[in-house]
Design a protein around this motif. Structure first.
Motif, PDB file in Angstrom:
ATOM      1  N   ASP A 208       0.811  -1.220   0.000  1.00  8.16           N
ATOM      2  CA  ASP A 208       0.000   0.000   0.000  1.00  8.16           C
ATOM      3  C   ASP A 208       0.847   1.274   0.000  1.00  8.16           C
ATOM      4  N   ALA A 209       2.140   1.147   0.216  1.00  7.84           N
ATOM      5  CA  ALA A 209       2.989   2.320   0.423  1.00  7.84           C
ATOM      6  C   ALA A 209       2.918   3.324  -0.731  1.00  7.84           C
ATOM      7  N   GLY A 210       2.855   2.868  -1.957  1.00  5.94           N
ATOM      8  CA  GLY A 210       2.858   3.769  -3.109  1.00  5.94           C
ATOM      9  C   GLY A 210       1.639   4.677  -3.154  1.00  5.94           C
ATOM     10  N   TRP A 211       0.455   4.111  -3.036  1.00  6.06           N
ATOM     11  CA  TRP A 211      -0.742   4.955  -3.125  1.00  6.06           C
ATOM     12  C   TRP A 211      -0.911   5.805  -1.865  1.00  6.06           C
ATOM     13  N   ILE A 212      -0.464   5.311  -0.717  1.00  5.11           N
ATOM     14  CA  ILE A 212      -0.495   6.142   0.499  1.00  5.11           C
ATOM     15  C   ILE A 212       0.421   7.351   0.308  1.00  5.11           C
ATOM     16  N   ALA A 213       1.624   7.119  -0.214  1.00  7.75           N
ATOM     17  CA  ALA A 213       2.555   8.224  -0.466  1.00  7.75           C
ATOM     18  C   ALA A 213       1.954   9.219  -1.462  1.00  7.75           C
ATOM     19  N   ASP A 214       1.272   8.734  -2.487  1.00  5.72           N
ATOM     20  CA  ASP A 214       0.648   9.631  -3.464  1.00  5.72           C
ATOM     21  C   ASP A 214      -0.362  10.568  -2.801  1.00  5.72           C
ATOM     22  N   ILE A 215      -1.238  10.012  -1.965  1.00  4.98           N
ATOM     23  CA  ILE A 215      -2.230  10.838  -1.273  1.00  4.98           C
ATOM     24  C   ILE A 215      -1.545  11.833  -0.342  1.00  4.98           C
TER      25      ILE A 215
ATOM     26  N   ASP B 221      10.164   4.573   1.544  1.00  6.84           N
ATOM     27  CA  ASP B 221      10.777   4.080   2.778  1.00  6.84           C
ATOM     28  C   ASP B 221      10.106   4.672   4.011  1.00  6.84           C
ATOM     29  N   ASP B 222       9.776   5.976   3.965  1.00  5.34           N
ATOM     30  CA  ASP B 222       9.070   6.609   5.082  1.00  5.34           C
ATOM     31  C   ASP B 222       7.750   5.896   5.358  1.00  5.34           C
ATOM     32  N   ILE B 223       6.979   5.665   4.303  1.00  7.31           N
ATOM     33  CA  ILE B 223       5.666   5.045   4.453  1.00  7.31           C
ATOM     34  C   ILE B 223       5.806   3.596   4.919  1.00  7.31           C
ATOM     35  N   GLU B 224       6.744   2.862   4.347  1.00  6.23           N
ATOM     36  CA  GLU B 224       6.956   1.475   4.771  1.00  6.23           C
ATOM     37  C   GLU B 224       7.351   1.413   6.238  1.00  6.23           C
ATOM     38  N   ASN B 225       8.168   2.369   6.691  1.00  2.00           N
ATOM     39  CA  ASN B 225       8.554   2.415   8.102  1.00  2.00           C
ATOM     40  C   ASN B 225       7.330   2.665   8.990  1.00  2.00           C
TER      41      ASN B 225
END
Length: 167
Positions: free
Chosen positions: A9-16, A36-40
């Motif tokens: 989910d990290a990619g679309w979370i980062a986009d938003i 990396d921030d979102i995955e962390n």
């Protein structure tokens, strides 16, 4: 369907999140979130998602130190196409239920003073305004106020009760 976030989910979370950072003053953050921030965050915090409907909610420690261990601060963000359709309410309701199960006592919302929609949303969700900090943030050359709202999630088992170590 609301579920726990995973690294996919990290990619679309980062986009938003990055669209909010780049194009609004509802967050004081100016640096984009990396994958990396979102995955962390996914690895270290509670993060719930509505993947097909474009929204997420997360919480983590309010402040450092053991005296604040029963208090969490949350973030909830939706894709613009998902706003005004009950998705935020569903995410925040699920997030509060998780926090209650994990033994947290207070949930805090830190809201940009220009974000009238979020202030009204939190009030409708039972949060009370507890502080208005004038001009404590600055973004895009504009001084921003910070509104703190909080909600008691439920009584703890005792005065020294601590949440489970899950965050």
């Amino acid at each position: 369907m609301i579920r726990d976030a995973n690294r996919d989910d990290a990619g679309w979370i980062a986009d938003i999140w990055n669209a909010v950072i780049a194009h609004t003053q509802i967050t004081f953050t100016t640096a984009p979130k990396t994958l990396d921030d979102i995955e962390n965050l996914i690895d270290t915090r509670v993060m719930l998602v509505l993947p097909r409907q474009g929204g997420f909610a997360t919480y983590g420690p309010f402040r450092g130190g053991p005296g604040y261990a029963a208090t969490v601060e949350h973030t909830i963000l939706l894709d613009p196409t998902a706003r005004g359709r009950g998705k935020g309410r569903a995410l925040l309701t699920a997030l509060q239920a998780r926090a209650r199960r994990e033994g947290y006592h207070i949930m805090v919302a830190g809201i940009s003073g220009i974000n009238d929609v979020a202030i009204a949303f939190h009030a409708a969700m039972g949060f009370a305004k507890v502080a208005h900090m004038h001009q404590v943030g600055r973004k895009d050359g504009v001084w921003l106020d910070l509104i703190l709202m909080q909600k008691q999630l439920g009584a703890t088992a005792g005065a020294d009760a601590a949440p489970q170590d899950t965050v």
